[in-house]
Write a protein that holds these residues in place. Structure first.
Motif, PDB file in Angstrom:
ATOM      1  N   TYR A   1       0.835  -1.206   0.000  1.00  0.00           N
ATOM      2  CA  TYR A   1       0.000   0.000   0.000  1.00  0.00           C
ATOM      3  C   TYR A   1       0.870   1.257   0.000  1.00  0.00           C
TER       4      TYR A   1
ATOM      5  N   LEU B   1       1.787   8.576   5.449  1.00  0.00           N
ATOM      6  CA  LEU B   1       2.089   8.631   6.882  1.00  0.00           C
ATOM      7  C   LEU B   1       1.145   7.737   7.683  1.00  0.00           C
ATOM      8  N   MET B   2       0.251   7.015   6.991  1.00  0.00           N
ATOM      9  CA  MET B   2      -0.760   6.140   7.625  1.00  0.00           C
ATOM     10  C   MET B   2      -1.635   6.931   8.589  1.00  0.00           C
ATOM     11  N   ILE B   3      -2.037   8.100   8.118  1.00  0.00           N
ATOM     12  CA  ILE B   3      -2.939   8.925   8.913  1.00  0.00           C
ATOM     13  C   ILE B   3      -4.296   8.934   8.223  1.00  0.00           C
ATOM     14  N   GLY B   4      -5.327   8.701   8.938  1.00  0.00           N
ATOM     15  CA  GLY B   4      -6.641   8.766   8.307  1.00  0.00           C
ATOM     16  C   GLY B   4      -7.695   8.134   9.177  1.00  0.00           C
TER      17      GLY B   4
ATOM     18  N   VAL C   1       0.111  12.261   0.845  1.00  0.00           N
ATOM     19  CA  VAL C   1       1.142  12.312   1.895  1.00  0.00           C
ATOM     20  C   VAL C   1       0.546  11.808   3.222  1.00  0.00           C
ATOM     21  N   LEU C   2      -0.715  12.191   3.493  1.00  0.00           N
ATOM     22  CA  LEU C   2      -1.363  11.711   4.719  1.00  0.00           C
ATOM     23  C   LEU C   2      -1.468  10.190   4.700  1.00  0.00           C
ATOM     24  N   ARG C   3      -1.790   9.619   3.548  1.00  0.00           N
ATOM     25  CA  ARG C   3      -1.882   8.167   3.457  1.00  0.00           C
ATOM     26  C   ARG C   3      -0.517   7.520   3.646  1.00  0.00           C
TER      27      ARG C   3
ATOM     28  N   GLY D   1      -0.990  20.001  -6.444  1.00  0.00           N
ATOM     29  CA  GLY D   1      -0.654  20.245  -5.041  1.00  0.00           C
ATOM     30  C   GLY D   1      -1.770  19.785  -4.106  1.00  0.00           C
ATOM     31  N   LEU D   2      -3.010  20.017  -4.538  1.00  0.00           N
ATOM     32  CA  LEU D   2      -4.157  19.570  -3.730  1.00  0.00           C
ATOM     33  C   LEU D   2      -4.225  18.040  -3.679  1.00  0.00           C
TER      34      LEU D   2
ATOM     35  N   LEU E   1      -1.775  16.112  -3.800  1.00  0.00           N
ATOM     36  CA  LEU E   1      -0.638  15.625  -3.017  1.00  0.00           C
ATOM     37  C   LEU E   1      -0.977  15.484  -1.525  1.00  0.00           C
ATOM     38  N   VAL E   2      -1.834  16.383  -1.021  1.00  0.00           N
ATOM     39  CA  VAL E   2      -2.105  16.409   0.431  1.00  0.00           C
ATOM     40  C   VAL E   2      -2.611  15.055   0.951  1.00  0.00           C
TER      41      VAL E   2
END
Lengths: 47, 365
Positions: free
Chosen positions: A5, A44-47, A40-42, A33-34, A36-37
């Motif tokens: 993943y 970092l395994m943030i969600g 990058v969060l994914r 750029g939008l 990309l946000v």
């Protein structure tokens, strides 16, 4: 599975960042750029 | 210009990361006067150690003979009356016979995110007696960053029952779990391992449901738990707390009241209160709605006779939902003790339903 993943996300990030630098239209640079946000969060395994 | 766009994107990421990181931080649960030990669920099944599913298990041991009961809160992270009741028990209950095990966040991972497109609040805040307390409002399911991907169809391993793919992350469809399964199945297996190892005699799983759901303001009981549940319901009715009693369906698999009763020696019960913030008919969703339990759309639905519970302008506030759960836990423990006098379980120190209704949750937080 998480490695796969994150690998997919990393490839997508590279392509989107390349798009920011290669795209001439400011509107499309911002568009990339939008996109990309959340990528990058994914990564970092943030969600 | 390209660098500026890239910098702006990364600045947005940096701005939102702290909020997401905060959601992963467990709220403070204070050790009350009855807590004799705090352990981790992974001590009963190391297969969840170091994962988002490992969670605290609070032990309240009276030191006197009796049976062991397990209270599960937070099976679903978007059912706050369940985990707030468990936290209230940890912080106030003093066992007087037997032993109580409490898991406030049974699916800890479910508290680290919210459900997609539900506009759920991230936290619920209370001005407690000891200061401001904030509790996360989570999701029904394990965080997909802890368990991914979902299959198209979730097959319950023990029965072959098929459900929609997202149910693969629902702890209350995963029992009895598998040691080599998904994270959710491993959490379920860890809870089953705890029940077996500690010879738990009684399991109470605390939930909430939407007002239009037929099984709400009710106890769902495994057939072996029916005598205890029946006595508890009668005693609650004597205290003017109207509550239904539903038998655990034998063909609905993966749920705590079915599988924990079948797979272990424990009497398994599940309790539901009425929460508008989970319903499909609700209006704007925010922390106020969760705490106050009011909603004008539900008021209208009640007028049309569409709800399974009475509903007026007072709604179903969280003090009432927690009050019902506390009273139900106490009634079940009393019923267990009356039907098993040789192995009692009893606790003191918890606020009554009437106290919670009169004063709210705040004085007890």
């Amino acid at each position: 599975m998480t490695v796969v993943y994150r690998g997919i996300v990393a490839v997508a990030i590279v392509l989107v960042v390349a798009e920011i630098f290669s795209q001439r239209s400011l509107k499309l640079k911002i568009n990339a750029g939008l996109v990309l946000v959340p990528l990058v969060l994914r990564a970092l395994m943030i969600g | 210009m390209s660098l500026a766009v890239l910098g702006a994107s990364l600045a947005v990421v940096a701005a939102v990361v702290p909020g997401y990181r905060a959601a992963a931080q467990d709220e403070t649960v204070r050790r009350g006067p009855g807590v004799t030990a705090v352990q981790r669920l992974s001590e009963w099944f190391p297969g969840i150690g170091g994962t988002g599913g490992d969670t605290d298990v609070y032990v309240l041991d009276s030191g006197k003979p009796g049976a062991t009961a397990l209270v599960l809160g937070g099976t679903h992270g978007n059912e706050p009356a369940g985990y707030l009741t468990a936290i209230l028990i940890v912080e106030h209950a003093v066992p007087t016979a037997g032993r109580l095990l409490v898991v406030p966040h049974a699916n800890r991972s479910s508290l680290t995110h919210t459900d997609y497109q539900e506009a759920s609040p991230r936290t619920l805040e209370f001005q407690g007696a000891s200061g401001r307390r904030a509790f996360r409002y989570g999701s029904r399911a394990t965080n997909p960053t802890d368990q991914w991907p979902d299959p198209d169809i979730y097959v319950h391993a023990a029965s072959g029952q098929q459900l929609s793919g997202a149910e693969t992350r629902n702890l209350n469809r995963a029992y009895p779990g598998r040691p080599d399964g998904t994270l959710t199945e491993r959490i379920a297996f860890a809870i089953v391992s705890l029940i077996r190892a500690e010879k738990v005699a009684l399991v109470i799983d605390l939930h909430e449901a939407s007002p239009e759901y037929p099984v709400v303001n009710a106890i769902v009981a495994h057939e072996r738990a029916m005598p205890v549940a029946s006595v508890a319901v009668l005693n609650l009715e004597f205290d003017d707390i109207t509550i239904g009693l539903e038998p655990s369906p034998k063909n609905l698999r993966g749920l705590s009241h079915r599988e924990l009763g079948d797979a272990t020696g424990a009497l398994a019960l599940l309790c539901e209160t009425s929460n508008v913030s989970q319903g499909r008919l609700r209006g704007a969703t925010d922390a106020r709605q969760v705490v106050e339990g009011t909603d004008d759309k539900y008021l209208r639905a009640a007028g049309l006779g569409r709800l399974a519970v009475p509903f007026d302008e007072h709604g179903w506030p969280i003090k009432q939902r927690v009050g019902r759960h506390v009273a139900t836990v106490m009634a079940i423990l009393a019923a267990f003790t009356s039907t098993n006098p040789g192995t009692p379980i009893s606790v003191s120190g918890l606020p009554s339903y009437a106290e919670l209704m009169a004063k709210g949750l705040e004085p007890f937080l």
